[in-house]
Design an enzyme around this catalytic site. Structure first.
Site, PDB file in Angstrom:
ATOM      1  N   LYS A 179     105.116 103.571  45.605  1.00  0.00           N
ATOM      2  CA  LYS A 179     105.782 102.298  45.266  1.00  0.00           C
ATOM      3  C   LYS A 179     107.293 102.531  45.309  1.00  0.00           C
ATOM      4  O   LYS A 179     108.004 102.438  44.303  1.00  0.00           O
ATOM      5  CB  LYS A 179     105.326 101.801  43.891  1.00  0.00           C
ATOM      6  CG  LYS A 179     105.511 100.310  43.703  1.00  0.00           C
ATOM      7  CD  LYS A 179     104.744  99.805  42.511  1.00  0.00           C
ATOM      8  CE  LYS A 179     105.205  98.453  42.057  1.00  0.00           C
ATOM      9  NZ  LYS A 179     104.853  97.355  42.938  1.00  0.00           N
ATOM     10  N   GLU A 215      97.749  96.165  54.408  1.00  0.00           N
ATOM     11  CA  GLU A 215      97.922  95.388  53.185  1.00  0.00           C
ATOM     12  C   GLU A 215      98.936  94.270  53.405  1.00  0.00           C
ATOM     13  O   GLU A 215      99.498  94.134  54.489  1.00  0.00           O
ATOM     14  CB  GLU A 215      98.318  96.271  52.008  1.00  0.00           C
ATOM     15  CG  GLU A 215      99.619  97.010  52.191  1.00  0.00           C
ATOM     16  CD  GLU A 215      99.935  97.903  50.991  1.00  0.00           C
ATOM     17  OE1 GLU A 215      99.761  97.460  49.853  1.00  0.00           O
ATOM     18  OE2 GLU A 215     100.371  99.048  51.219  1.00  0.00           O
TER      19      GLU A 215
HETATM   20  N1  PLP Z   1     100.734  96.871  47.703  1.00  0.00           N
HETATM   21  C1  PLP Z   1     102.060  96.771  47.569  1.00  0.00           C
HETATM   22  C2  PLP Z   1     102.907  97.065  48.762  1.00  0.00           C
HETATM   23  C3  PLP Z   1     102.637  96.403  46.347  1.00  0.00           C
HETATM   24  O1  PLP Z   1     103.961  96.320  46.229  1.00  0.00           O
HETATM   25  C4  PLP Z   1     101.791  96.119  45.247  1.00  0.00           C
HETATM   26  C5  PLP Z   1     102.339  95.727  43.965  1.00  0.00           C
HETATM   27  O2  PLP Z   1     103.487  95.452  43.786  1.00  0.00           O
HETATM   28  C6  PLP Z   1     100.411  96.228  45.429  1.00  0.00           C
HETATM   29  C7  PLP Z   1      99.912  96.609  46.653  1.00  0.00           C
HETATM   30  C8  PLP Z   1      99.482  95.977  44.289  1.00  0.00           C
HETATM   31  O3  PLP Z   1      99.607  96.995  43.325  1.00  0.00           O
HETATM   32  P1  PLP Z   1      99.234  96.716  41.824  1.00  0.00           P
HETATM   33  O4  PLP Z   1      97.849  96.158  41.819  1.00  0.00           O
HETATM   34  O5  PLP Z   1      99.303  98.050  41.159  1.00  0.00           O
HETATM   35  O6  PLP Z   1     100.224  95.761  41.277  1.00  0.00           O
END
Ligand code: PLP
Length: 338
Positions: A179, A215
Site C-alpha cells: 500500500k 484490481e
Molecule cells: N487495492 C488497492 C489498490 C487499495 O488501495 C485498497 C484499499 O485502499 C484495496 C485494494 C482494498 O484494501 P482494503 O480492503 O484493505 O481496504
C-alpha cells in the site's frame, strides 16, 4: 491557490543541497543574499507569484495528495560559478520541460518553462554564498512539484468499470502488493480518462498478458458464478486487501466455494455478479464492465450475494453480528484521555 476542478493545490518548491564540503562563503551581490545568512527557498503555489523564503520544513494537510497518493515530481540541476563570478545553469529549459511533461502524466498543473527558470535563478541568487568557487564544486538545486492540496474520496456504488489496456497498475517484481503512495498517482491518468467516458473506475489487467484481472484503483475485484466465488491471487502485483480477506472467510463460512486464481477478462461474459472490496467502498456491486467496447452487465441490488456478504461484513464491523473470529478490537475509553 486551489485548482477547483481537481481540488488540489500544487506547490513548486526549489531548495538546495550541496554535498560539496569545500565551498567557501562569498559576499554576494544580490541584496537578498547579503541580508540573509540563512539558506533560502523559492515557493510558488500554482496560479500565484512565487516568493523567496527562508529554507525550512514544509507543512501539509495529512490529506495532501503527495503524502497519500505520491503525487510529486522532482528535478535536479546544478549551479556553477565562473571565474568572473557569474553563476551558470546548464540547460534549465530542458529540466523545466521534463517537469512539465511529467506533470501532464501525473495529472498535475505545472509551472511554465519561464516560471521554472525564474524560480531556479531566484533560488541560485538567494543562495549565492553557497555556490562554491570555480572548479570546487557546484550548488545542487532540487525543484519539487508537490500535490499539497487535500484529496481523499471514494465514489458510491454500483460501479461501472472500464478495462484499462494501455496503462498497468503494477508489474512483477514491483511494489503493486504494497500500500505504497507510489501506486496511486501514476494510474490517475487512466482513471481520469475512464471518468471522462462516464465510467466510475478502472479495472486493471496484468502487465504481461494484458488478459487477467488484477484490481480496481483502490479496491480488489471478486466474481461470482453459481456457488463459486473467484478472485485473483495476491502474489505481488495486487494489494492484499483486508476486506477481500474477510469476505473470502465470510463466503466460505456461508458455504460458497472460493477460488484464488487467475481470472481471464473473457470470463466476465459468464459471471453472475462482480463486486469490489475495500475499506472505503465496503463490498460494492459492479453493475457493468466494459472491455474493448463491449459492456458486460451483472446482477445488482436486492437478493444478491454481494449484498449478503456486504451486510454480514458491516454487521460484524458494527457489532450487530457476533464476532466469532476475533476480528474486532474494542477500544476501552476509560484508558484514553486526550
Ligand atoms: N487495492 C488497492 C489498490 C487499495 O488501495 C485498497 C484499499 O485502499 C484495496 C485494494 C482494498 O484494501 P482494503 O480492503 O484493505 O481496504
Amino acid at each position: 491557490m486551489r485548482f477547483k476542478s481537481l481540488s488540489f493545490q500544487r506547490r513548486l518548491q526549489t531548495s538546495f543541497n550541496s554535498k560539496d564540503k569545500t565551498y567557501r562563503y562569498f559576499s554576494s551581490n544580490p541584496a537578498f543574499a547579503l541580508q540573509q545568512p540563512r539558506k533560502a527557498s523559492y515557493n510558488m503555489k500554482c496560479c500565484e507569484d512565487g516568493n523567496l523564503t527562508h529554507y525550512g520544513n514544509i507543512q501539509f494537510s495529512p490529506f495532501a495528495a503527495v503524502l497519500n497518493y505520491g503525487q510529486g515530481i522532482i528535478e535536479g540541476l546544478k549551479v556553477n560559478r565562473k571565474e568572473d563570478g557569474r553563476l551558470l545553469l546548464f540547460r534549465p529549459d530542458q529540466h523545466a520541460l521534463r517537469m512539465k511533461m511529467g506533470a501532464q502524466r501525473m495529472c498535475m498543473p505545472s509551472p511554465s518553462i519561464h516560471q521554472f527558470i525564474h524560480a531556479v535563478k531566484q533560488t541560485a541568487l538567494a543562495n549565492i554564498r553557497w555556490v562554491p568557487p570555480p572548479g570546487k564544486g557546484s550548488l545542487y538545486i532540487r525543484p519539487l512539484l508537490i500535490g499539497s492540496g487535500p484529496v481523499l474520496g471514494q465514489d458510491k456504488t454500483p460501479l461501472s468499470l472500464y478495462v484499462e489496456e494501455e496503462e498497468v497498475r503494477a508489474f512483477s517484481g514491483g511494489v503493486g502488493g504494497v500500500k505504497s503512495v507510489s501506486n496511486y498517482w501514476p494510474v490517475l491518468k487512466a482513471l481520469v480518462r475512464a471518468k471522462s467516458l462516464g465510467f466510475s473506475d478502472v479495472l486493471y489487467l496484468d502487465s504481461v498478458n494484458k488478459k487477467y484481472l488484477e484490481e480496481v484503483s483502490a479496491a480488489n475485484i471478486i466474481t461470482l458464478k453459481g456457488n463459486v466465488i473467484s478472485t485473483p491471487p495476491t502474489s505481488g502485483t495486487i494489494l492484499p486487501g483486508i476486506t477481500r480477506k474477510s469476505i473470502i472467510e465470510i463466503a466460505r463460512g456461508l458455504g460458497f466455494q472460493v477460488e484464488e486464481r487467475s481470472i481471464s477478462v473473457h470470463e466476465l461474459t459468464e459471471a453472475d455478479e462482480v463486486f469490489c472490496t475495500g475499506t472505503a467502498v465496503g463490498v460494492a456491486a459492479v453493475g457493468s464492465v466494459t472491455y474493448r467496447g463491449t459492456r458486460f452487465e451483472f446482477k445488482v441490488g436486492e437478493n444478491t450475494v454481494c449484498q449478503a456478504l456486504g451486510s454480514t461484513l458491516v454487521g460484524i464491523q458494527t457489532g450487530l453480528i457476533e464476532d466469532k473470529k476475533e476480528w474486532i478490537f474494542n477500544i476501552h475509553q476509560l484508558f484514553y484521555h486526550i
